[in-house]
Scaffold this motif. Sequence first.
Motif, PDB file in Angstrom:
ATOM      1  N   LEU A  54       0.739  -1.174   0.037  1.00 42.37           N
ATOM      2  CA  LEU A  54      -0.054  -0.083  -0.147  1.00 42.37           C
ATOM      3  C   LEU A  54       0.907   1.235   0.036  1.00 42.37           C
ATOM      4  N   THR A  55       2.024   1.070   0.570  1.00 40.87           N
ATOM      5  CA  THR A  55       2.819   2.422   0.947  1.00 40.87           C
ATOM      6  C   THR A  55       4.154   2.249   0.491  1.00 40.87           C
ATOM      7  N   GLY A  56       4.641   1.144   0.101  1.00 34.42           N
ATOM      8  CA  GLY A  56       6.266   0.894  -0.284  1.00 34.42           C
ATOM      9  C   GLY A  56       6.489   1.520  -1.564  1.00 34.42           C
ATOM     10  N   PHE A  57       7.536   1.844  -1.684  1.00 34.61           N
ATOM     11  CA  PHE A  57       8.058   2.412  -2.902  1.00 34.61           C
ATOM     12  C   PHE A  57       8.040   1.630  -4.176  1.00 34.61           C
ATOM     13  N   LEU A  58       8.008   0.252  -3.991  1.00 31.97           N
ATOM     14  CA  LEU A  58       7.853  -0.702  -4.770  1.00 31.97           C
ATOM     15  C   LEU A  58       6.408  -1.038  -4.807  1.00 31.97           C
ATOM     16  N   ARG A  59       5.393  -0.573  -5.328  1.00 33.66           N
ATOM     17  CA  ARG A  59       4.056  -0.983  -5.115  1.00 33.66           C
ATOM     18  C   ARG A  59       3.479  -0.621  -6.560  1.00 33.66           C
TER      19      ARG A  59
END
Length: 586
Positions: A54-59
């Motif tokens: 939901l919030t990761g830079f890999l999403r």
Amino acid sequence: MRDVIVVGAGGGGPVVAKELAAFGLDVLLLEAGPHYTDPRASWTHYENDANNPLTGFLRFGPSDRDKPAWLREEPQNSYVLQLAGVGGTTQHYYGNSPRAYRGLFAGYDGPDKDAYDTEHAFPFPYEELVPYYEWVEATLPVQTAAMGTKETVFFRGAEQLGIPVQTTKDTLRDSYRPQENAILQPGGTAGLTTDPARLRYPQATGCTYCGFCLEGCMEPIKAPRNQFAKRSTDNSYVPMALTASAWSREGRDVTLIPDAFVLKVHTERRGGRTVATGVTWRDTRTGERHREDAEVVVLAGGATETPRLWLGSGLPDPNGWVGRGYTDHFLDGVTGLFDEETGSSKGPSSAARCDFPGRGALEQLGLPPAMQAFTMALSDSGIRGRYTNGRGMQGPWDGRAGRVLGPELKDAMRNGIDNLVNILILTGDDVQARNRVVLSAFPPDEHGAVAKVIMNGRARTRRTVDNREFLARKATELLRKAGARRVYRYDWAPLLLHVHSSMRMGHSPDDSVLNADAESRWVGNLYVADNSALPNALGGPNPTLTTQALATRTAEKILTKHFGGTPWVRTGTPTPSTDPRISQAL
């Protein structure tokens, strides 16, 4: 008007863009997600910061992380693990680059031919794809994985299984081997020190053994982008595409626009046929909409988003196969606990494998701590099979299959993750029409109707289920023979990260979307160059290399059919993506 528009800068799109740019075509590459041009300033090795869906830079979401991730509907217990951004899902892949098994190609007549899903075979022989494999392997480049302690433990078990070492690129029989992966071998002080001061480029080159492949590669420190160890497309094909004029005599640099979500593919009638003419895309930062026209449009948004864009654009689907055949590798996990140090979290995360053509494959899998706990708690069997759902299978592993939680998980983790060896099970799956992507009836987002992924993980074919059980038992046997004192099996719920075939190419117009050139059967000048174009699950081997080989072949078809070019793969010499001219031009 552009020559070519490529939609999606993930694993396949940049391959087409780079190859056509090398011949001087005007190529526009559009990517819905962000472009991390300075990963060391934007990324961390913290697992939640990187991998939180939901919030990761890999999403799968916009570059502004204060905004929510983009929605997908999953009506079943499953997890679609796909990324937006330049590099797509290759940003966190492990670089594993095995070739597909021969049994899934037209004309295969080996004694084990009945073991494969030949009903959905490639529409050409395996030998047709070999030159394109070789081209990609030289471009990335693909090399034999660096070895460490965990590989020693894995190979000890593999030897005890009584199967031989594989020494060729092509897999012809049951065997084990180091991975062929797209990670540069360590050089200089890399792999010999943990001193950051000595892990800077060019004192250190290639893999530094940091063990964070899943968080995106930014090693060695100060290396030019095209010299980063892991050859995800943001480190290999994209830098080549952006600098084509520097390394190709005829080259023309690709125009890359990130944060550009494509909303619609446009068509018109020409000569009694529907042809693609361009796209409309939305700037995800400003909301502005733009129209671009081109002679050829290539879709490469992935196995979920490419059919979503097709259906959302109202393109034809006369046989109902757009989005159908959504196929994975029916992944499962088995972990062994050892009394000895295994180094599970160190080095290239997956550097050893066993192949069982007709069944699938086993891979050693290294994970950082939080992802290790996550994988041990993901199951379709509940907590060690205690739910009354008919699962919790029993076998040579310890206890019932299922989630490891509470004191049992604490005990496993307290031994240290470097006393574990994980094995990932990659099953050779049959293509099934009922697994599919459709447009959701949920309220649309700013890009239109969202994708609904329908994947019934429990309704597999008898052959697929048998393959998975065979491999789970082989993995357990391998770990026991390597010295594991305890073995867990998880019976994972669908973890959809190796997904294919939702826009499949094929022989028959009754069950395929693309012809043998990866061009749409019903819309001229429209091609597909991502995993969705694969006609089947390859028998279990990881899909990225085959997708990239097929994308190279597709680029060649486009150049010769639409722009008067000549084929180059069989006569040319590939330029490695590590070429210093690219480093200088970046």
